[in-house]
Scaffold this motif. Structure first.
Motif: not given
Length: 241
Positions: A113-128
């Protein structure tokens, strides 16, 4: 006593939107009841009764199905894989300081995974789920883990990746490939059992398209116009005599 950026939760905004839907449904229901009561019995009353039964039955049937057929989850308790603080701060300040997170490798496939804004948050799974795979980056990582000797660090630097982070458990295949590859130096990994590397060279976004979907701006403008129109239509009117 520790400085850091705190991101506000989106739960409040979701609650406001849902409350707006409830209020709109209540206003619409009141108007529908008034119109149906004033009119003679006909198809409107039948359609309204069917809609009311469906609205009441849907959540009940959905809850019953989930109790019988629902899988475990989707939320589970566990220790989240967080990035080191300095990586989180750098990636949040600049898009060209992204962190490449590598998982797996011990008997299974390596996931990244390439993270450009820190760790993943709730709701980012839809973006992924809507984010397409960058095959050139996948190919470069395959060469890196295979020990081909190619200049993989330059390819990562062109994708704006400044650090590589492997949360525990780190497989010997991942750590050995990165330790032996040129263009990577060891970085601080505060958590025991994790590994981190810094990508040498000039990091840029040369291989990343700045706006792969130009219609996003048009879609955003349409949404803004729709919200403004909904607010205007929802405002109380003045009855003229």
């Amino acid at each position: 006593g520790v400085d850091g950026a705190v991101r506000p939760s989106l739960g409040f905004l979701v609650l406001v939107v849902q409350a707006g839907f409830v209020v709109a449904a209540g206003i619409a229901a009141a108007g529908a009841v008034r119109i149906a009561s004033e009119a003679s019995f006909g198809w409107r009353q039948v359609v309204g009764g069917v809609a009311l039964v469906a609205a009441l039955a849907a959540p009940v049937l959905g809850a019953a199905w989930w109790l019988v057929q629902g899988d475990e989850g989707p939320l589970t308790r566990g220790t989240p894989a967080t990035l080191p603080a300095y990586m989180t701060e750098l990636s949040a300040e600049d898009d060209s300081s992204a962190v490449l997170v590598l998982r797996g490798g011990a008997g299974d496939d390596v996931r990244y995974e390439v993270l450009r804004d820190g760790t993943l948050r709730v709701g980012d799974d839809g973006v992924l789920s809507l984010t397409p795979e960058r095959r050139e980056l996948t190919g470069a990582l395959g060469q890196l883990l295979a020990g081909s000797g190619e200049d993989v660090s330059g390819s990562l630097a062109e994708h704006g990746i400044a650090y590589v982070y492997a949360p525990r458990p780190v497989s010997a295949a991942v750590s050995g490939a990165l330790d032996a590859a040129a263009g990577f130096t060891g970085a601080s990994a505060p958590t025991e059992g994790t590994r981190a590397w810094r990508v040498e060279g000039d990091v840029s976004l040369a291989a990343v398209e700045p706006d792969p979907h130009p219609w996003h701006l048009a879609a955003l403008a349409v949404q803004v116009v729709a919200v403004v129109a909904a607010v205007v239509l929802a405002l109380p009117g003045r009855r003229r005599r």
